[in-house]
Motif scaffolding. Structure first.
Motif: not given
Length: 536
Positions: A239-260
């Motif tokens: 992950w980088t700020p410019e690339k963002g998260f790859p498509k079809d990646t789960g929320l439990d992968q690192f770096p962590f994130r929230f939906v709400n």
């Protein structure tokens, strides 16, 4: 050229101008060269035509300057950005209790050595440190308050240019361990900590959701980071700020994130410190913790700002992302014009990912190495680079001050040394930060422990607590977009509008001028030669 040919050229030119003025589509021209026009009339239209031409040219020049020097327009995004598009920030906890008195009594050792440098030390001190106590004191003085250094001038062996690599292990020994510091750690209902021990200017700290060294630094770069056992099982994304998260990646992968957002989706921490471990000669009168908030690909720095968390209080940190992304249409512009760097445009010697904070840290590292021959213990370095000891502390601070002077050069009429580099650390074109709103409240952890055994450590009567909750304030946020103020199409359209408004000029009008100056003139000269030849 013969006199006859010159006379013919002048005659044909006058006739051509007269013909052009009668048929030109440019406003006002037909009144300049038309027949039966008196000089006052022609002068009037000449002045009007000149005023229109000057005004139109000035406005077009102003538009060009605006297009070339300030081509960027920052506007609000038309749609809100969901939280799952960005990671939860990297949260770094730095205890102000940097040296526990129960492990190393900085005040006692400093006082005894100040009174008599030749004082014999106890066997317990020798057993713990394994090497000379002065070396330990020299290392710990790097994270303790500066005014203590003046008391150490007469201690033999203290003032050296460099310190040893073992300083990181020593800092890890004298600060509270992860198990003792974190009385509670809750992330998405799990008590797994996912922490890494790192170093900052304040000594050893603990970072959550910070990318590993292999993702932050280039090969062969040294930086102290010791992940705990839970970090070995994570699936780390690129992950980088410019690339963002790859498509079809789960929320439990690192770096962590929230939906709400909201308090139901938060990082909760309960930190403990034994008041008997405070060493006020080392740390000063302050108690509590510093909390640093960064993007996961940045190295935390106290100088970059922090949130002070006091002991025996509840601290709520409400996060609000601040995201600026840049249109790909601006890639053709110079970085100085758009005032940002794309990640591929600026190479960093130590870091894989360009951010403004990483760039500034690298600039400090390079300049300190050049000026002082060493780097501060909390900065990244290459193998074989010395770590600055107490004798180089002042040199390091002067290096930082030199770079600060360069940053304000021209604003306060300060002239930086010619040897001082200009970092030119512009923001990233995809710029992510986390603003925070903070609220405090009094709590009674001792009373809570007497009636509730939820906390991992159970009842602790003689410790101070700090409760911290970090969460996003809202489920979505409005990002900003850096786009073109004037694209090439907009610039041409503006110029065409001004030319049409003031002079009635179009593309065909320019073609018309070229036609009369070239093809039409040549054919008139040819016709004149043919007529002359037939006459003779």
């Amino acid at each position: 050229m013969s006199l006859v040919r010159r006379s013919t050229l002048r005659h044909e030119t006058r006739s051509l101008l007269s013909e052009y003025s009668d048929s030109s589509t440019i406003h006002g021209v037909k009144y300049l060269g038309g027949p039966r026009r008196r000089w006052p009339e022609r002068l009037w239209w000449l002045l009007a035509f000149g005023a229109s031409l000057y005004t139109c040219g000035a406005l077009i020049l102003n538009t060009y300057r605006k297009w070339s020097t300030d081509p960027v327009l920052v506007s609000f995004s038309q749609t809100p950005t969901p939280l799952w598009r960005i990671p939860f920030p990297s949260v770094t906890i730095c205890p102000l209790n940097m040296v526990r008195q129960s492990v190393f009594n900085f005040t006692d050792v400093l006082t005894r050595l100040e009174d008599d440098p030749k004082t014999n030390l106890t066997d317990k001190e020798y057993d713990f440190f394994l090497i000379d106590i002065v070396q330990q004191l020299r290392t710990l003085s790097l994270i303790c308050y500066d005014y203590n250094l003046v008391h150490l001038r007469k201690i033999p062996g203290f003032w050296t240019n460099a310190t040893e690599d073992y300083c990181f292990q020593l800092m890890a020994q004298v600060v509270s361990s992860e198990e003792n510091l974190f009385d509670m750690f809750s992330w998405k209902g799990s008590n797994k900590t996912y922490l890494s021990a790192i170093v900052t200017e304040a000594g050893l700290c603990f970072a959550f959701n910070m990318m590993t060294n292999s993702k932050i630094f280039r090969d062969n770069v040294l930086y102290f980071s010791k992940p705990n056992a839970n970090m070995a099982n994570i699936n780390e994304l690129d992950w980088t700020p410019e690339k963002g998260f790859p498509k079809d990646t789960g929320l439990d992968q690192f770096p962590f994130r929230f939906v709400n957002g909201g308090t139901g989706n938060s990082l909760e921490l309960a930190l403990t410190t034994n008041p008997k471990d405070y060493d006020f000669l080392c740390e000063g009168p302050f108690q509590g913790y510093n909390v640093l908030i960064n993007t996961p690909v940045e190295v935390p720095s106290i100088n970059g700002g922090y949130v002070r968390v006091p002991s025996n209080q509840e601290t709520l940190i409400m996060l609000k992302p601040h995201l600026i992304y840049t249109s790909n249409a601006l890639r053709s512009y110079e970085p100085t014009g758009r005032q940002c760097y794309y990640e591929s445009e600026r190479y960093l010697r130590f870091f894989r990912v360009y951010t403004q904070l990483n760039c500034e840290m690298e600039c400090v590292t390079n300049y300190t190495l050049e000026k002082c021959g060493c780097t501060a213990f909390h900065l990244p370095r290459l193998p074989g680079t010395e770590i600055c000891g107490p004798a180089k502390i002042q040199c390091y601070r002067e290096a930082v001050e030199d770079l600060n002077n360069v940053a304000v050069d021209g604003v306060k009429d300060l002239e930086a040394d010619e040897e001082t580099p200009i970092c030119n650390c512009l923001p990233s074109c995809t710029y992510l930060t986390y603003d925070s709103e903070i609220s405090y409240g009094d709590v009674s952890f001792k009373g809570h422990h007497r009636s509730n055994t939820y906390f991992a450590s159970g009842t602790k009567e003689n410790v101070s607590y700090a409760y911290i909750m970090l969460f996003f304030k809202e489920d979505q946020f409005i990002s900003l977009r850096r786009g073109e103020l004037f694209g090439k199409t907009d610039f041409v359209a503006n110029c065409g509008g001004l030319l049409g408004l003031f002079m009635g000029v179009s593309i065909l009008s320019i073609v018309e001028i070229v036609y009369f100056c070239t093809i039409r003139l040549l054919y008139r000269l040819k016709d004149h030669r043919d007529i002359t030849a037939e006459a003779t």
